[in-house]
Design a protein around this motif. Structure first.
Motif, mmCIF file in Angstrom:
data_model
loop_
_atom_site.group_PDB
_atom_site.id
_atom_site.type_symbol
_atom_site.label_atom_id
_atom_site.label_comp_id
_atom_site.label_asym_id
_atom_site.label_seq_id
_atom_site.Cartn_x
_atom_site.Cartn_y
_atom_site.Cartn_z
ATOM 1 N N ILE A 1 0.846 -1.202 0.000
ATOM 2 C CA ILE A 1 0.000 0.000 0.000
ATOM 3 C C ILE A 1 0.877 1.245 0.000
ATOM 4 C CG2 ILE A 1 -1.618 1.359 1.392
ATOM 5 C CD1 ILE A 1 -2.874 -1.289 2.287
ATOM 6 N N GLY A 2 1.935 1.239 0.826
ATOM 7 C CA GLY A 2 2.856 2.369 0.864
ATOM 8 C C GLY A 2 3.546 2.588 -0.461
ATOM 9 N N LEU A 3 3.962 1.507 -1.104
ATOM 10 C CA LEU A 3 4.623 1.601 -2.408
ATOM 11 C C LEU A 3 3.670 2.176 -3.459
ATOM 12 C CD1 LEU A 3 7.029 0.891 -4.283
ATOM 13 C CD2 LEU A 3 5.995 -1.373 -4.561
ATOM 14 N N ALA B 1 -9.420 -7.531 1.666
ATOM 15 C CA ALA B 1 -9.961 -6.661 0.628
ATOM 16 C C ALA B 1 -10.367 -5.304 1.192
ATOM 17 C CB ALA B 1 -11.158 -7.331 -0.045
ATOM 18 N N VAL B 2 -11.049 -5.314 2.338
ATOM 19 C CA VAL B 2 -11.495 -4.055 2.942
ATOM 20 C C VAL B 2 -10.295 -3.255 3.448
ATOM 21 C CG1 VAL B 2 -12.883 -3.028 4.796
ATOM 22 C CG2 VAL B 2 -13.746 -5.005 3.547
ATOM 23 N N GLU B 3 -9.265 -3.927 3.920
ATOM 24 C CA GLU B 3 -8.067 -3.242 4.416
ATOM 25 C C GLU B 3 -7.309 -2.534 3.302
ATOM 26 O OE1 GLU B 3 -3.765 -4.300 6.516
ATOM 27 O OE2 GLU B 3 -5.269 -5.862 6.261
ATOM 28 N N MET B 4 -7.284 -3.120 2.097
ATOM 29 C CA MET B 4 -6.400 -2.622 1.054
ATOM 30 C C MET B 4 -7.102 -1.838 -0.047
ATOM 31 S SD MET B 4 -3.707 -5.769 0.483
ATOM 32 C CE MET B 4 -2.641 -4.743 -0.536
ATOM 33 N N ASN C 1 -14.785 1.759 -1.580
ATOM 34 C CA ASN C 1 -14.320 1.733 -0.198
ATOM 35 C C ASN C 1 -13.613 3.066 0.085
ATOM 36 O OD1 ASN C 1 -13.237 1.265 2.303
ATOM 37 N ND2 ASN C 1 -12.094 -0.574 1.737
ATOM 38 N N PRO C 2 -14.321 4.027 0.701
ATOM 39 C CA PRO C 2 -13.755 5.363 0.901
ATOM 40 C C PRO C 2 -12.944 5.515 2.186
ATOM 41 C CG PRO C 2 -16.036 5.355 1.606
ATOM 42 C CD PRO C 2 -15.725 3.953 1.141
ATOM 43 N N LEU C 3 -12.722 4.433 2.918
ATOM 44 C CA LEU C 3 -12.013 4.542 4.201
ATOM 45 C C LEU C 3 -10.613 5.114 3.989
ATOM 46 C CD1 LEU C 3 -12.930 1.153 5.936
ATOM 47 C CD2 LEU C 3 -13.840 3.420 6.444
ATOM 48 N N PRO C 4 -10.183 6.038 4.846
ATOM 49 C CA PRO C 4 -8.837 6.611 4.716
ATOM 50 C C PRO C 4 -7.761 5.619 5.169
ATOM 51 C CG PRO C 4 -9.923 7.470 6.680
ATOM 52 C CD PRO C 4 -10.947 6.639 5.970
ATOM 53 N N TYR C 5 -6.583 5.765 4.600
ATOM 54 C CA TYR C 5 -5.420 4.966 5.023
ATOM 55 C C TYR C 5 -4.677 5.709 6.125
ATOM 56 C CZ TYR C 5 -6.136 2.462 0.586
ATOM 57 O OH TYR C 5 -6.660 1.738 -0.469
ATOM 58 N N PRO C 6 -4.058 4.979 7.068
ATOM 59 C CA PRO C 6 -4.154 3.533 7.291
ATOM 60 C C PRO C 6 -5.503 3.163 7.890
ATOM 61 C CG PRO C 6 -2.863 4.532 9.032
ATOM 62 C CD PRO C 6 -3.168 5.635 8.055
ATOM 63 N N ARG C 7 -5.987 1.995 7.587
ATOM 64 C CA ARG C 7 -7.322 1.586 7.996
ATOM 65 C C ARG C 7 -7.298 0.786 9.284
ATOM 66 N NH1 ARG C 7 -9.213 0.231 1.775
ATOM 67 N NH2 ARG C 7 -9.705 2.404 1.255
ATOM 68 N N ASP C 8 -8.302 1.056 10.112
ATOM 69 C CA ASP C 8 -8.433 0.404 11.417
ATOM 70 C C ASP C 8 -9.467 -0.708 11.303
ATOM 71 O OD1 ASP C 8 -8.709 -0.377 14.020
ATOM 72 O OD2 ASP C 8 -9.522 1.534 14.751
ATOM 73 N N SER C 9 -9.019 -1.956 11.412
ATOM 74 C CA SER C 9 -9.931 -3.089 11.248
ATOM 75 C C SER C 9 -10.983 -3.164 12.343
ATOM 76 C CB SER C 9 -9.133 -4.398 11.203
ATOM 77 O OG SER C 9 -8.451 -4.607 12.428
ATOM 78 N N LYS C 10 -10.782 -2.415 13.437
ATOM 79 C CA LYS C 10 -11.753 -2.443 14.535
ATOM 80 C C LYS C 10 -12.770 -1.309 14.441
ATOM 81 C CE LYS C 10 -8.687 -4.682 17.886
ATOM 82 N NZ LYS C 10 -7.597 -4.939 16.948
#
Length: 443
Positions: A184-186, A207-210, A230-239
């Motif tokens: 993801i960083g790359l 899938a949801v994480e990336m 999936n509009p979640l901002p990075y880094p994503r919190d699985s909780k």
């Protein structure tokens, strides 16, 4: 000239079929429309056998579709997509080559000066964190390090599109998580030519994480069932609540499709009563032992009824769990109201029975499945039946299933039930002379 704003790779109404037994075609993809746009990280989810890897291979030009068009940069793709590189599930390294030499394989099709080639190899090795391992051989590396070499080999040609085919599934949990974050960083970094990532996975949380967009494929034949951003901002919190909501939406979609809450078939007025069901139904390719294991867990742990928790308990991927539950359900040993998995009265009676009692119940339930009547009707007429004839009949009855795998599952179920057996050397199917089988039949 390709359009920089056009999708890097795109499938337009793509269908794909393969030859199967008896010269028939097995359709694995049906009318797939899918695009990977610049700047996207697209995750393709689906159960085993839904055609995910075939979609990836069509996108990259490794497989030619039977129907439809494949585009790259808005132009028809002929041959391999040179803007794309692929990382496969297995490490696929040459054991006799060093890390540096394995990475250099990614440049074999490109002509470039020796100094430029060496610089590109060094850069790719540094990017994936193996700067001190140029001369190491694969046998000297851990699984995670070997997969890093595979990623470096894919990145050395500076592709615009990186395709991952279950690239993390063979790694331990911590190594996989670390590699996911590094990729993801790359991808998000400014010092890389990489524009987009297309990943095939069966791991919903991954899938949801990336991914920035998630596409779910339904099987038999493979077709797009759900696509969501999936509009979640990075880094994503699985909780986080939104992360869990997205996971729940995808779970719900897959569960509803695989285990629909359908009412029992009503008898047709005036029609003769038959022990077989009126509808030809696919059977999941699940060993008997896994069905028995699920029933034991439901019996021993009655508070464990949520299908997601069951998946965690048995240590299987969600798609595999769905298949096991589906197998038990079509045998009427469990019921699946929404996300719950519950033993039926028959399932409880099965668990309470001795070995022979279980086989008797299993045989009665197998006999209700119309697919098995293909074999049983022939065995009523002949002492032995050629396996290829049965496989051909299965292909006709279920054109979207793999007939050979279905046949092997039917033999395993029929063997446990004492209804049939197959000599795999002669490929002859017969009624077993001795119904007392050993415990290996459950495997």
């Amino acid at each position: 000239m390709t359009d920089a704003t056009a999708p890097i790779a795109q499938l337009c109404a793509v269908s794909k079929s393969y030859g199967s037994a008896g010269g028939r075609e097995l359709k694995v993809l049906d009318n797939i429309d899918l695009a990977v746009n610049p700047g996207e990280l697209v995750a393709l989810l689906g159960q085993s056998g839904s055609g995910k890897s075939t979609i990836l291979r069509c996108l990259t030009g490794l497989v030619e579709p039977s129907f439809g068009r494949v585009l790259a940069g808005g132009e028809p793709l002929h041959g391999i997509n040179r803007d794309a590189s692929v990382v496969f599930q297995t490490f696929a390294l040459y054991p006799w080559l060093t890390v540096e030499q394995n990475v250099a394989v990614g440049l074999m099709s490109r002509r470039m000066p020796r100094a430029e080639r060496a610089e590109a190899i060094d850069r790719a090795i540094e990017i994936i964190g193996l700067g001190n391992y140029h001369e190491a051989y694969p046998r000297e590396l851990s699984g995670g390090m070997r997969q890093r070499v595979g990623i470096a080999r894919a990145l050395v040609s500076r592709p615009r599109l990186l395709c991952l085919d279950e690239a993390f599934s063979a790694l331990d949990v911590l190594t996989a998580e670390n590699l996911r974050q590094e990729l993801i960083g790359l991808w998000r970094g400014s010092d890389s030519a990489l524009s987009s990532i297309f990943m095939v996975t069966h791991n919903i949380e991954e899938a949801v994480e990336m991914a920035t967009r998630i596409v779910v494929v339904f099987p038999r034949p493979g077709r797009i069932g759900l696509a969501l951003d999936n509009p979640l901002p990075y880094p994503r919190d699985s909780k986080s609540a939104e992360f869990q909501r997205l996971v729940g939406v995808i779970h719900e979609c897959i569960t509803t499709m695989a285990l629909p809450d359908l009412p029992p078939e009503a008898p047709v007025a005036g029609a003769p009563i038959s022990r077989a069901r009126s509808r030809m139904e696919s059977i999941p390719n699940v060993p008997v032992g896994q069905i028995l294991g699920l029933l034991s867990i439901l019996h021993d742990t009655p508070e464990l009824s949520n299908i997601y928790e069951i998946s965690d308990e048995i240590g299987r991927e969600f798609g595999d769990t769905i298949a096991i539950v589906k197998a038990a359900e079509i045998l009427e040993l469990v019921d699946t109201p929404r996300h719950e998995v519950k033993l039926t009265e028959l399932g409880r009676r099965f668990i309470a029975s001795d070995r022979q009692g279980r086989r008797t119940i299993f045989a009665e339930q197998v006999f209700k499945l119309r697919l098995f009547h293909i074999i049983l009707a022939l065995l009523d007429e002949y002492d032995e039946v050629d396996a290829d004839r049965i496989v051909s009949d299965i292909a006709t009855a279920l054109p979207y299933d793999n007939p050979e795998k279905t046949f092997e599952t039917m033999i395993a179920w029929g063997r446990y039930a004492g209804l049939m057996d197959c000599n795999m050397k002669t490929r002859k199917v017969s009624v077993p002379k001795d119904e007392e089988e050993d415990e290996e039949a459950t495997g």
